[in-house]
Design a protein around this motif. Structure first.
Motif, mmCIF file in Angstrom:
data_model
loop_
_atom_site.group_PDB
_atom_site.id
_atom_site.type_symbol
_atom_site.label_atom_id
_atom_site.label_comp_id
_atom_site.label_asym_id
_atom_site.label_seq_id
_atom_site.Cartn_x
_atom_site.Cartn_y
_atom_site.Cartn_z
ATOM 1 N N GLY A 66 -41.859 -57.351 27.349
ATOM 2 C CA GLY A 66 -42.055 -58.403 28.110
ATOM 3 C C GLY A 66 -41.650 -59.788 28.721
ATOM 4 O O GLY A 66 -41.377 -59.844 27.693
ATOM 5 N N ALA A 91 -48.198 -57.662 28.146
ATOM 6 C CA ALA A 91 -47.346 -56.995 28.468
ATOM 7 C C ALA A 91 -46.955 -56.072 27.291
ATOM 8 O O ALA A 91 -47.266 -55.233 27.456
ATOM 9 N N LEU A 97 -52.814 -55.603 32.468
ATOM 10 C CA LEU A 97 -53.204 -57.268 32.333
ATOM 11 C C LEU A 97 -54.487 -57.226 33.329
ATOM 12 O O LEU A 97 -54.907 -58.054 33.888
ATOM 13 N N CYS A 112 -42.177 -55.477 32.484
ATOM 14 C CA CYS A 112 -43.219 -54.327 31.440
ATOM 15 C C CYS A 112 -42.014 -53.411 31.448
ATOM 16 O O CYS A 112 -42.280 -52.281 32.336
ATOM 17 N N GLU A 130 -48.035 -53.950 41.748
ATOM 18 C CA GLU A 130 -47.624 -53.775 40.675
ATOM 19 C C GLU A 130 -46.003 -52.989 41.342
ATOM 20 O O GLU A 130 -46.631 -52.048 42.323
#
Length: 257
Positions: A66, A91, A97, A112, A130
């Motif tokens: 991450g 991550a 999350l 990630c 995302e």
């Protein structure tokens, strides 16, 4: 002005290559990569002494990494603001999350990376998105994956010009470089043609395209590139190299090899 250079090739023996460049005030103290978090002994990363979190975390068991960058948008209220240094730990450790109190966090981009997928979460202060990255070379900067700011607050024009210059230089240079498959050996042997790029590609620190930089702010503090991390993720394991003196070829150490 942090930057993440990334190559994702699921067909490769080492599908993920990641260069994490941290820019911070030079007087902000930190510790080199180790297992610093007793409640997450599976995670390795450098530790920010001020807030206790990290800018990049590696989970060698899964494997997963991450990496967080400041974003642009609406900052959280100063009272009750949370550090973004917990995000790479989430991550790398959980791959999710869940449970974040987002309104208490300033804008961010969080990468990630796993051998079979790479995701980027972006929080603008108003909206969380995302994105799953397609195979290929990607350059993540403070505006995200391009030079447009997704948040309601524009960044200064000179900073935007620098981001555009960096994207224009390092994207093509990474695509043209021979893609390494880091395994054994020292950092130079493992990372091949990617190492000179991670060391700044010969650009001066005051060049608008510079990946590694150092300058004096209006408040008299030095803001600079304070570390560079190289992370390779594959089914056979993790390669993790680190430099706390960016641009010095003798400063590289192998955290995991």
């Amino acid at each position: 002005m942090c930057t993440c250079l990334l190559s994702f090739d699921p067909a490769s023996a080492v599908p993920v290559l990641l260069v994490g460049v941290r820019d911070e005030y030079a007087d902000r103290l930190w510790d080199p990569p180790a297992a610093h978090w007793p409640d997450r002994p599976d995670l390795l990363g450098g530790r920010d002494r001020q807030a206790g979190g990290t800018w990049l975390a590696v989970n060698p068991t899964l494997p997963r990494a991450g990496c967080v960058l400041n974003g642009c948008g609406a900052d959280a209220p100063a009272e009750g603001r949370l550090s973004r240094g917990d995000l790479p730990l989430r991550a790398a450790g959980d791959g999710e999350l869940g449970g974040l109190d987002l309104p208490r966090l300033d804008p961010f981009h969080l990468v990630c990376a796993e051998p079979d997928r790479v995701r980027v979460w972006t929080w603008t202060g108003l909206e969380l998105t995302e994105r799953s990255l397609e195979p290929g070379v990607h350059v993540v900067v403070n505006t995200g994956l391009d030079a447009s700011c997704p948040g309601p607050t524009a960044i200064p024009q000179h900073a935007l010009d620098g981001i555009r210059a960096r994207l224009g230089h390092f994207g093509p240079r990474l695509r043209a470089a021979e893609r390494p498959e880091p395994k054994d050996g020292d950092t130079a042997a493992a990372w091949g043609s990617w190492l000179p790029l991670a060391e700044g590609d010969g650009l001066d620190q005051d060049d608008p395209r510079a990946l590694l930089h150092r300058h004096l702010t209006d408040t008299g503090r030095v803001f600079a590139t304070t570390s560079v991390s190289l992370v390779a993720l594959g089914p056979a394991g993790v390669r993790y190299d680190f430099s706390g003196r960016p641009g010095d070829p003798a400063a590289w150490t192998t955290v995991l090899g």
